[in-house]
Design an enzyme around this catalytic site. Structure first.
Site, short mmCIF file in Angstrom:
data_model
loop_
_atom_site.label_atom_id
_atom_site.label_comp_id
_atom_site.label_asym_id
_atom_site.label_seq_id
_atom_site.Cartn_x
_atom_site.Cartn_y
_atom_site.Cartn_z
N ALA A 47 1.00 -1.18 -0.03
CA ALA A 47 0.13 -0.01 0.00
C ALA A 47 0.80 1.15 -0.03
O ALA A 47 2.08 1.16 0.45
CB ALA A 47 -0.84 -0.06 1.26
N GLY A 57 0.78 -5.03 0.82
CA GLY A 57 -0.66 -5.17 0.16
C GLY A 57 -0.35 -5.92 -0.98
O GLY A 57 -1.58 -6.36 -1.85
N GLU A 88 -0.80 -9.57 -0.33
CA GLU A 88 -2.17 -9.84 0.05
C GLU A 88 -3.01 -9.81 -1.33
O GLU A 88 -3.90 -10.62 -1.19
CB GLU A 88 -2.75 -8.72 0.98
CG GLU A 88 -1.75 -8.69 2.45
CD GLU A 88 -2.24 -7.53 3.12
OE1 GLU A 88 -1.34 -6.41 2.90
OE2 GLU A 88 -2.74 -7.83 4.22
N GLU A 110 4.92 -5.27 6.92
CA GLU A 110 4.31 -4.07 7.80
C GLU A 110 4.63 -3.95 9.26
O GLU A 110 4.65 -2.74 9.69
CB GLU A 110 2.81 -4.57 7.81
CG GLU A 110 2.07 -4.39 6.66
CD GLU A 110 1.99 -5.54 5.68
OE1 GLU A 110 2.95 -6.52 6.00
OE2 GLU A 110 1.38 -5.41 4.65
N1 CO8 Z 1 4.42 3.17 -0.91
C1 CO8 Z 1 4.66 4.36 -1.34
N2 CO8 Z 1 5.91 4.47 -2.35
C2 CO8 Z 1 6.66 3.38 -2.54
C3 CO8 Z 1 6.40 2.29 -1.65
C4 CO8 Z 1 5.08 2.15 -1.09
N3 CO8 Z 1 4.69 0.98 -0.39
N4 CO8 Z 1 7.15 1.34 -2.19
C5 CO8 Z 1 8.31 1.98 -2.90
N5 CO8 Z 1 7.95 3.38 -3.11
C6 CO8 Z 1 8.33 4.35 -3.88
C7 CO8 Z 1 9.60 4.91 -3.08
O1 CO8 Z 1 9.48 5.77 -2.13
C8 CO8 Z 1 10.37 5.51 -4.42
O2 CO8 Z 1 9.98 6.75 -4.61
P1 CO8 Z 1 10.78 8.01 -4.94
O3 CO8 Z 1 11.78 7.32 -6.26
O4 CO8 Z 1 9.93 9.02 -5.19
O5 CO8 Z 1 11.84 7.97 -3.91
C9 CO8 Z 1 10.08 4.57 -5.41
O6 CO8 Z 1 9.04 3.88 -5.19
C10 CO8 Z 1 11.16 3.49 -5.70
O7 CO8 Z 1 11.41 2.91 -4.49
P2 CO8 Z 1 12.90 2.62 -3.91
O8 CO8 Z 1 13.80 4.08 -4.15
O9 CO8 Z 1 12.83 2.43 -2.41
O10 CO8 Z 1 13.56 1.22 -4.54
P3 CO8 Z 1 14.60 0.23 -3.99
O11 CO8 Z 1 14.90 -0.49 -5.18
O12 CO8 Z 1 15.60 1.04 -3.51
O13 CO8 Z 1 13.76 -0.37 -2.88
C11 CO8 Z 1 11.70 -1.66 -2.25
C12 CO8 Z 1 12.57 -1.33 -3.36
C13 CO8 Z 1 12.45 -2.65 -1.20
C14 CO8 Z 1 10.45 -2.32 -2.44
C15 CO8 Z 1 11.64 -0.56 -1.19
O14 CO8 Z 1 10.96 0.44 -2.04
C16 CO8 Z 1 10.55 -0.65 -0.12
O15 CO8 Z 1 10.98 -1.13 1.18
N6 CO8 Z 1 9.22 -0.24 -0.31
C17 CO8 Z 1 8.15 -0.35 0.58
C18 CO8 Z 1 7.87 -2.00 0.93
C19 CO8 Z 1 6.81 -1.98 1.95
O16 CO8 Z 1 7.08 -1.72 3.24
N7 CO8 Z 1 5.70 -2.52 1.87
C20 CO8 Z 1 4.56 -2.41 2.75
C21 CO8 Z 1 3.55 -1.20 2.59
S1 CO8 Z 1 2.21 -1.26 3.86
C22 CO8 Z 1 1.38 -2.20 3.32
O17 CO8 Z 1 1.08 -2.70 2.29
C23 CO8 Z 1 -0.11 -2.54 4.29
C24 CO8 Z 1 -1.07 -3.06 3.57
C25 CO8 Z 1 -2.49 -2.87 4.25
C26 CO8 Z 1 -3.13 -1.63 4.18
C27 CO8 Z 1 -4.66 -1.90 3.72
C28 CO8 Z 1 -5.09 -1.05 2.66
C29 CO8 Z 1 -4.58 -1.12 1.14
#
Ligand code: CO8
Length: 257
Positions: free
Chosen positions: A66, A111, A114, A134
């Protein structure tokens, strides 16, 4: 290709949905979920639908979760509404009467994992990464993960993944039953297309009934679930499809469903 957040393409009844926010690794925000919901409502009414394939735009990610930036400042009520919106959308996907295949082309986190769990089938590239990270954000999975993940991989493995938040590779995802097949990254498209062709050839009503028997049956005690199976099985004997399928076997030809 359009700049829509959910791109829809179709080839002979197989609809492909591409979640399209590659700049954010296809993170699910409210706008994307709303668009996905609208697309699914449209698909529910489609008579000639055979299968649905869902994937992420770009080469790096299926869905990286998400959208954290959007979620960050939500109040409890807003978080409840967001989760409700996501759960309703994913349930629509799960309840489509045709096979739904997740084509996992990279990060499949939070998400995103999921969402894949709500699909009937998952095929992943060998560079895909899965996880429920999460807890690292101070929350639990809120998009069905605490319920669908244990049903898919068992409670012990689900707890392992959810309380550690660790990421696993495609080989481990295959071993624990999170995905059905893993293929080299360059072969993902072709393998997914071949797979959906297998579904397309099979009886539509039988597929719809199989999904219903399994999904609804899992929520019931064994005797009630077996009664559901018997009821669906018996009703099929009033269908064209049953006559064609069994008739074709006896006449030594391929069925035409
Ligand atoms: N949300 C928002 N932006 C994101 C997300 C995310 N989940 N994942 C990546 N991005 C964005 C980054 O902020 C970045 O943006 P910018 O270029 O503007 O800085 C761009 O995507 C590229 O990402 P990275 O630079 O971080 O790329 P890397 O190759 O360095 O890393 C990763 C890739 C490992 C995937 C890293 O981006 C990461 O850890 N992302 C978050 C993963 C995460 O924690 N996911 C869980 C989110 S919480 C969730 O899903 C809860 C669900 C329940 C909610 C219910 C309603 C839907």
């Amino acid at each position: 290709m359009s700049d829509k957040l959910v791109q829809v393409t179709e080839n002979t009844g197989v609809v492909r949905l591409t979640l399209n926010r590659p700049e954010a690794l296809n993170a699910l925000n409210s706008a994307l979920l709303k668009e996905l919901n609208e697309v699914l409502i449209d698909l529910e009414g489609r008579k000639n639908l055979r299968a649905v394939l869902i994937t992420g735009a770009g080469k790096k990610s299926f869905v990286a979760g998400a959208d954290i930036s959007e979620m960050r400042d939500k109040t409890p009520d807003e978080a409840r509404a967001f989760a409700g919106q996501a759960l309703a959308t994913v349930k629509r996907l799960e309840q489509l009467p045709v096979p739904v295949v997740a084509m996992v082309n990279g990060y499949c986190l939070g998400g995103g994992c999921e969402l894949a769990l709500a699909c009937d089938w998952a095929i992943a590239s060998d560079n895909a990464i899965f996880g429920q990270p999460e807890v690292n954000l101070g929350v639990i999975p809120g998009f069905g993960g605490t319920q669908r993940l244990p049903r898919r991989v068992g409670p012990a493995m689900a707890l392992d993944l959810i309380i550690t938040g660790r990421k696993i590779d495609a080989a481990e995802a295959l071993r624990i039953g999170l995905v059905n097949r893993v293929v080299p990254v360059g072969k993902l498209e072709v393998a997914a297309a071949e797979l959906t062709q297998q579904f397309v050839m099979n009886g539509r009503q039988a597929i719809r009934d199989a999904k219903r028997a399994i999904h609804d049956g899992m929520k019931q005690d064994l005797d009630s679930a077996l009664a559901l199976e018997t009821s669906l099985f018996a009703q099929e004997f009033a269908s064209e499809e049953q006559r064609e399928g069994m008739g074709a076997f006896v006449e030594k030809r391929k069925p035409n469903f």
